[in-house]
Design a protein around this motif. Structure first.
Motif, PDB file in Angstrom:
ATOM      1  N   ARG A  69       0.835  -1.212   0.000  1.00 48.50           N
ATOM      2  CA  ARG A  69       0.000   0.000   0.000  1.00 48.50           C
ATOM      3  C   ARG A  69       0.866   1.256   0.000  1.00 48.50           C
ATOM      4  O   ARG A  69       0.569   2.234  -0.702  1.00 48.50           O
ATOM      5  N   ASP A  72       2.140   1.787  -3.467  1.00 47.29           N
ATOM      6  CA  ASP A  72       1.127   2.342  -4.356  1.00 47.29           C
ATOM      7  C   ASP A  72       0.968   3.847  -4.159  1.00 47.29           C
ATOM      8  O   ASP A  72       0.598   4.570  -5.091  1.00 47.29           O
ATOM      9  N   ARG A  73       1.260   4.328  -2.972  1.00 48.76           N
ATOM     10  CA  ARG A  73       1.107   5.762  -2.682  1.00 48.76           C
ATOM     11  C   ARG A  73       2.374   6.553  -2.958  1.00 48.76           C
ATOM     12  O   ARG A  73       2.314   7.665  -3.474  1.00 48.76           O
ATOM     13  N   ARG A  74       3.510   5.986  -2.606  1.00 46.93           N
ATOM     14  CA  ARG A  74       4.765   6.738  -2.669  1.00 46.93           C
ATOM     15  C   ARG A  74       5.633   6.380  -3.875  1.00 46.93           C
ATOM     16  O   ARG A  74       6.631   7.060  -4.119  1.00 46.93           O
ATOM     17  N   ALA A 192       4.077   8.294  -8.287  1.00 51.56           N
ATOM     18  CA  ALA A 192       3.085   7.683  -7.405  1.00 51.56           C
ATOM     19  C   ALA A 192       1.711   7.866  -8.032  1.00 51.56           C
ATOM     20  O   ALA A 192       1.290   8.991  -8.293  1.00 51.56           O
ATOM     21  N   GLU A 194      -1.161   7.661  -6.843  1.00 52.32           N
ATOM     22  CA  GLU A 194      -2.232   8.075  -5.937  1.00 52.32           C
ATOM     23  C   GLU A 194      -1.757   9.237  -5.089  1.00 52.32           C
ATOM     24  O   GLU A 194      -0.592   9.321  -4.719  1.00 52.32           O
ATOM     25  N   SER A 195      -2.644  10.137  -4.787  1.00 49.53           N
ATOM     26  CA  SER A 195      -2.308  11.266  -3.934  1.00 49.53           C
ATOM     27  C   SER A 195      -1.828  10.788  -2.577  1.00 49.53           C
ATOM     28  O   SER A 195      -2.339   9.822  -2.022  1.00 49.53           O
ATOM     29  N   THR A 196      -0.816  11.458  -2.033  1.00 46.37           N
ATOM     30  CA  THR A 196      -0.226  11.055  -0.760  1.00 46.37           C
ATOM     31  C   THR A 196      -0.713  11.915   0.400  1.00 46.37           C
ATOM     32  O   THR A 196      -0.148  11.869   1.471  1.00 46.37           O
ATOM     33  N   ARG A 198      -3.554  11.764   2.073  1.00 43.12           N
ATOM     34  CA  ARG A 198      -4.440  11.130   3.041  1.00 43.12           C
ATOM     35  C   ARG A 198      -3.660  10.338   4.074  1.00 43.12           C
ATOM     36  O   ARG A 198      -2.508  10.006   3.878  1.00 43.12           O
ATOM     37  N   ASP A 253     -10.496   5.664   3.750  1.00 44.67           N
ATOM     38  CA  ASP A 253      -9.142   5.511   3.235  1.00 44.67           C
ATOM     39  C   ASP A 253      -8.570   4.182   3.712  1.00 44.67           C
ATOM     40  O   ASP A 253      -7.740   4.131   4.610  1.00 44.67           O
ATOM     41  N   ALA A 394      -3.159   2.168  -9.502  1.00 48.71           N
ATOM     42  CA  ALA A 394      -2.943   2.663  -8.144  1.00 48.71           C
ATOM     43  C   ALA A 394      -3.099   1.588  -7.089  1.00 48.71           C
ATOM     44  O   ALA A 394      -2.782   1.820  -5.925  1.00 48.71           O
ATOM     45  N   GLU A 395      -3.585   0.400  -7.469  1.00 51.71           N
ATOM     46  CA  GLU A 395      -3.783  -0.680  -6.499  1.00 51.71           C
ATOM     47  C   GLU A 395      -2.959  -1.917  -6.840  1.00 51.71           C
ATOM     48  O   GLU A 395      -3.169  -2.979  -6.249  1.00 51.71           O
TER      49      GLU A 395
END
Length: 482
Positions: A69, A72-74, A192, A194-196, A198, A253, A394-395
């Motif tokens: 996870r 996927d974000r960073r 990345a 996905e936005s980081t 959250r 989230d 993103a996943e």
């Protein structure tokens, strides 16, 4: 960057990730044959030394989805590098450990290596087109499946005679350092997806850790400690995982998005992973123990040593598995991944049927082991392709991390089942497993392989064009520096 330079860059990344996956595979398998040596040299009992394997398994189950996870974000590169640094530190602890507790801490740190494969798949998805992606995943999968046999052979060589078990951990340390250097030099920084901004799902991580640890401890320790303690522990673990699933569906989230857990695209792949993991372990335990059995005592077997069994029966299958997985990437591109999975599972059914009815001669087991490894390696190659077709970019690391946990659970179930059958179905006049016990075990492996193929066929990919991943050219063009 030109097209040729982009291809060269992606090839270097694949080579570096294959080396890292090889490190993961060897790390898993090489410790198994030296457990008796560790028991003697550390002067501990068999129950205590079992935690060298169990602690690594628990760490892997908890770290894999969490690190996936985060990747996927960073982005995958920094998480891969950080993971390999942790593996290096854990390997150093295992080398210098003066006692079992320190060794177990080192094995816990080494368990984070299980996240390398799903994160590697996510990185490749960002830097490669569909055709080269399936081929690269196939190659990585084959190396992951084939490295186990190579690791066991290497361990047998290193501890032959009165060799110290620490030699195996020196080998793992060297592999981890080489992988760290190669990943740092060759794997590009990917955007990345996905936005980081959250927060991190701490509650979800805690519930998942407690549930998985309780369930896996019950499976690993059940054959030794009995059902009175382990059944409540397993039920408690399952209950905790149910609470975790409910939490993941309700939180805005989640640690693991619901789409990575269930749905027509991912559920069949996760169930198939459980079954493939179980079949792989059934083959591994069944063949290894059968060929080492003394025929004068049991009436079956060939009396091979651990090293001899690894070289004669496991190594040929490992080599065949690497080749099969590499070729499966081409087949997946031409046919649907679910169809390739069904085909290799059919091979698995044939191989287990042969093991169940024809094992009087060594060549029969060698042939069957080769075919089973083709099945396992091919399945390992198709499952990530099924998942990348089913979820957005993103996943990718997250869903493959969940799939890795499914394989771990399948292997744990198989280990507990085989141990229970071998303990209860014993031969006349001795406490060793009977020939009928091996027949039952191999039949179970065949049923698992067949069910995996049937369930895999029900997988449904997302519509084409729904992937929002960044263009491969943009990802590869990024400089591989943090």
């Amino acid at each position: 960057m030109t097209g040729a330079s982009i291809v060269r860059s992606s090839r270097r990344a694949v080579a570096a990730l294959c080396c890292a996956v090889m490190t993961l595979s060897v790390l898993q398998a090489a410790v198994v044959p030296v457990i008796p040596t560790m028991t003697d040299q550390l002067s501990v009992g068999p129950t205590a030394i079992g935690w060298v394997l169990t602690a690594n398994l628990l760490s892997a189950a908890v770290c894999t989805p969490v690190l996936g996870r985060i990747a996927d974000r960073r982005g995958g590169r920094p998480v891969l590098i950080g993971t390999l640094v942790v593996v290096v530190v854990g390997s150093v602890l295992c080398v210098v450990a003066p006692s079992l507790p320190i060794l177990i801490v080192g094995r816990v740190l080494q368990g984070s290596a299980f996240a390398i494969f799903p994160i590697g798949v996510a990185v490749l998805r960002m830097i490669m087109d569909e055709r080269r992606l399936t081929q690269a995943i196939g190659l990585m999968s084959g190396i992951m499946a084939g490295g186990a046999g190579l690791g066991m052979v290497a361990a047998g060589v290193l501890v032959a005679g009165d060799g110290s078990y620490r030699r195996v951990f020196w080998m793992l340390l060297a592999l981890a350092i080489i992988s760290l250097v190669l990943v740092g030099a060759a794997v590009p920084r990917t955007p990345a997806p996905e936005s980081t901004g959250r927060g991190f799902d701490v509650v979800g991580a805690i519930l998942l850790a407690i549930g998985l640890c309780a369930l896996l401890i019950a499976l690993a320790e059940g054959p030794r400690r009995g059902p009175i303690l382990m059944v409540p522990l397993a039920l408690g673990g399952l209950g905790c995982l149910v609470l975790w699933y409910v939490h993941e569906r309700r939180t805005p989230d989640p640690l693991v998005p619901p789409g990575s857990l269930s749905g027509r695209g991912v559920t069949p792949a996760h169930i198939a992973a459980v079954l493939v993991g179980a079949a792989m372990y059934v083959q591994f335990l069944g063949i290894a123990q059968f060929v080492q059995a003394d025929p004068e005592v049991t009436g079956y077997g060939f009396g091979f040593s651990v090293f001899g069994a690894s070289v004669a029966f496991l190594l040929p299958g490992s080599i065949a598995g690497v080749i099969a997985a590499a070729l499966s990437g081409r087949l997946i591109h031409r046919f649907r991944a679910s169809r390739v999975l069904a085909a290799v599972c059919g091979c698995g059914v044939v191989a287990f049927a042969m093991l169940a009815v024809a094992r009087d001669q060594p060549w029969q087991l060698i042939v069957a082991a080769v075919v089973v490894n083709i099945f396992v390696s091919g399945a390992y190659a198709t499952l990530p392709s099924l998942l990348t077709d089913a979820v957005p970019a993103a996943e990718t690391a997250t869903v493959n991390g969940v799939n890795a946990i499914a394989r771990i659970i399948g292997s744990s179930i198989a280990s507990a089942t085989v141990a229970s059958l071998f303990a209860t179905m014993t031969g006349v006049g001795h406490e060793l497993a009977s020939a009928a016990a091996y027949t039952v075990v191999f039949v179970i492996g065949g049923l698992a392989a067949g069910a995996a193929g049937v369930i895999g066929l029900s997988s449904r990919p997302r519509p084409r064009g729904s992937d929002t991943r960044d263009a491969p050219v943009a990802a590869v063009a990024a400089r591989p520096t943090s």
